[in-house]
Design an enzyme around this catalytic site. Structure first.
Site, PDB file in Angstrom:
ATOM      1  N   GLU A 224      29.312  38.955  21.621  1.00 47.99           N
ATOM      2  CA  GLU A 224      28.810  38.734  22.986  1.00 47.99           C
ATOM      3  C   GLU A 224      27.401  39.269  23.173  1.00 47.99           C
ATOM      4  OE1 GLU A 224      32.740  38.497  25.851  1.00 47.99           O
ATOM      5  OE2 GLU A 224      31.261  40.014  26.294  1.00 47.99           O
TER       6      GLU A 224
ATOM      7  N   HIS B 230      44.240  38.158  -0.364  1.00 47.00           N
ATOM      8  CA  HIS B 230      45.189  37.117  -0.781  1.00 47.00           C
ATOM      9  C   HIS B 230      45.118  35.888   0.123  1.00 47.00           C
ATOM     10  CE1 HIS B 230      47.173  39.870  -3.683  1.00 47.00           C
ATOM     11  NE2 HIS B 230      46.593  40.752  -2.878  1.00 47.00           N
TER      12      HIS B 230
ATOM     13  N   LYS C 146      33.993  30.993  32.647  1.00 46.99           N
ATOM     14  CA  LYS C 146      34.726  31.503  33.813  1.00 46.99           C
ATOM     15  C   LYS C 146      34.510  30.592  35.022  1.00 46.99           C
ATOM     16  CE  LYS C 146      34.888  36.533  32.897  1.00 46.99           C
ATOM     17  NZ  LYS C 146      34.494  37.877  33.351  1.00 46.99           N
TER      18      LYS C 146
HETATM   19  O1  PA5 Z   1      31.883  42.431  27.901  1.00 48.26           O
HETATM   20  C1  PA5 Z   1      32.064  41.751  28.915  1.00 48.26           C
HETATM   21  O2  PA5 Z   1      31.314  41.868  29.895  1.00 48.26           O
HETATM   22  C2  PA5 Z   1      33.231  40.789  29.044  1.00 48.26           C
HETATM   23  O3  PA5 Z   1      33.878  40.576  27.850  1.00 48.26           O
HETATM   24  C3  PA5 Z   1      34.214  41.330  30.059  1.00 48.26           C
HETATM   25  O4  PA5 Z   1      34.654  42.583  29.636  1.00 48.26           O
HETATM   26  C4  PA5 Z   1      35.409  40.404  30.242  1.00 48.26           C
HETATM   27  O5  PA5 Z   1      34.973  39.108  30.533  1.00 48.26           O
HETATM   28  C5  PA5 Z   1      36.295  40.906  31.368  1.00 48.26           C
HETATM   29  O6  PA5 Z   1      35.574  41.001  32.545  1.00 48.26           O
HETATM   30  P1  PA5 Z   1      36.060  41.871  33.779  1.00 48.26           P
HETATM   31  O7  PA5 Z   1      36.175  43.298  33.327  1.00 48.26           O
HETATM   32  O8  PA5 Z   1      35.020  41.672  34.823  1.00 48.26           O
HETATM   33  O9  PA5 Z   1      37.406  41.326  34.187  1.00 48.26           O
END
Ligand code: PA5
Length: 445
Positions: free
Chosen positions: A286, A307, A421
């Site tokens: 990310e 394996h 989202k």
């Molecule tokens: O690193 C990030 O920002 C995302 O992976 C969020 O953690 C994930 O989308 C969950 O979001 P939230 O904590 O707002 O529910």
């Protein structure tokens, strides 16, 4: 040093001046991180978090964990992505991937709201029957669909089972200080609440209440965790790629990337590290995968995956390098015994530990893979304990930020995740997304 970074197995793949050539970029990345002048500079709270955190809240986390340990058999942690992976990774690393099945005086811990599977959620609901249940719902935005659905289901379950007043005492919320639906709900209902700091993004939040409450409920020492991270913060603050292991790791992965090794395989030889690799993949995937750039983070557990994936790594397309995390002491071991009748032919290993065998598997594999054209970096972790985990978390977070800046991306946003989202909200008919819904539906075949 409890964590050692070794690059000797990568040396044959590096030109003499590679590191010298990239050093100024590492230094520039360091400068913009510390001067807070780079992209995403309002999300740098994690840099000083190990020493600069809310001590009152930290104390409250420990108190709540004690209460949960005393009045709960099954603790459900609801969250997704950065609001789930770190806690689960830490618990499996420190305790065991089989934590829930072990004899212990802390609650079983299950993770929900990290998919949209009704059957997965039902499985967790079913195993709550007859057990004392508490939940921790975690969402920084407070609006993510997966945890919101799971929370609605579990709220109803708790209310039905315990009545409103007791249910409220069994719900713990971790969310934004002021914003979001979850915050609003927590305030209205009077749930015990913890904060995801504004300047700490989800994937950098394991050392906030997001990770700390579940980790403490598992009986782990969160003081030692923070202390390890604080030591790493100090150790990896030097702006010198030759002296700073964390920066050298960031530099080398960028060097390999530029040499066409676009895939980084995080390797470990201990199943307890498998979820840490999931956490790593989110952190790096990310943070770096944007603007058409980024190393692709993947992971394997050896010798299991030798394996399955071993053939490809040894002999397939040469577009990957490996970063191997070894763990010196996992808390227990098995010594192989001698048998009178050496029917299985294993007496040559009599008296040896399984760690010894694992070490030899590591040595044999790393030599085979480097012979096969795969550069290998090694991170040696002395022991699977809280202090080392804190160090390792900080090592990876800091390297990720430096590496992302060297790539020229904003390591702290996730526009791609937001896109999905918003599309999902639209497709589900959430109010406010009508135009997007119409545009998307026109494209569905
Ligand atoms: O690193 C990030 O920002 C995302 O992976 C969020 O953690 C994930 O989308 C969950 O979001 P939230 O904590 O707002 O529910």
């Amino acid at each position: 040093m409890a964590i050692k970074f070794k690059e000797n197995y990568a040396a044959p793949f590096l030109a003499e001046d590679d590191l010298k050539g990239i050093a100024p970029q590492v230094s520039a990345a360091h400068d913009i991180l510390y001067k807070k002048s780079g992209l995403g500079n309002d999300f740098l709270g994690w840099v000083d978090l190990p020493v600069c955190y809310d001590k009152e809240e930290f104390g409250r986390i420990k108190k709540c964990a004690e209460k949960i340990i005393s009045d709960t058999d099954v603790f459900i942690v609801i969250g997704i992505g950065g609001s789930y992976l770190g806690a689960r990774a830490a618990i499996e690393f420190l305790k065991s991937p089989l934590y829930n099945n072990l004899k212990k005086d802390t609650p079983e811990i299950y993770f929900a709201g990290n998919s949209i599977s009704g059957s997965a959620l039902n499985d967790i609901l079913n195993l709550c029957e007859g057990k004392r249940v508490s939940i921790n719902v975690i969402s920084k935005s407070g609006t993510t669909t997966e945890p919101a659905i799971a929370f609605r289901v579990f709220r109803e379950y708790l209310e039905k089972r315990y009545g409103h007043e007791e249910a409220v005492k069994r719900i713990y919320c971790t969310t934004d200080r002021t914003r979001g639906t979850l915050k609003q709900l927590a305030d209205e209902q009077g749930y015990e609440s913890f904060v995801v700091p504004d300047d700490v993004g989800g994937r950098f939040s394991v050392l906030t209440a997001v990770g700390l409450l579940p980790i403490a409920v598992a009986g782990a020492d969160i003081d030692a965790l923070m202390s390890g991270a604080a030591k790493a913060r100090e150790e990896y603050s030097v702006n010198d790629v030759y002296k700073n292991d964390c920066y050298r790791y960031a530099a080398l992965r960028n060097i390999f990337y530029r040499k066409g090794k676009a895939i980084e395989l995080l390797v470990s030889y201990e199943p307890r590290f498998a979820m840490m690799a999931e956490w790593f993949k989110q952190l790096y995937g990310e943070s770096e995968g944007k603007d058409g750039k980024g190393l692709f983070p993947a992971s394997v557990t050896f010798s299991t995956d030798l394996h399955s994936m071993g053939q490809y790594i040894q002999d397939g397309r040469r577009h990957l390098f490996e970063t191997v995390v070894t763990i010196g002491d996992c808390g227990s071991d098995i010594v192989l015994k001698k048998e009178e009748n050496d029917g299985d032919g294993l007496n040559f290993l009599a008296g040896k530990t399984m760690s010894f065998v694992n070490q030899k598997a590591f040595e044999g594999t790393i030599l085979a893979h480097t012979d096969g054209g795969v550069p290998n970096l090694v991170i040696e972790v002395e022991k699977a304990d809280e202090e080392n985990l804190g160090r390792l978390i900080y090592f990876f977070e800091k390297a990720c930020a430096i590496s992302g800046y060297m790539l020229g991306v904003n390591p702290f946003n996730q526009p791609g995740v937001e896109d999905y989202k918003k599309n999902m909200f639209a497709m589900l008919g959430k109010p406010g997304f009508e135009d997007r819904k119409a545009a998307l539906e026109a494209r569905i075949q």
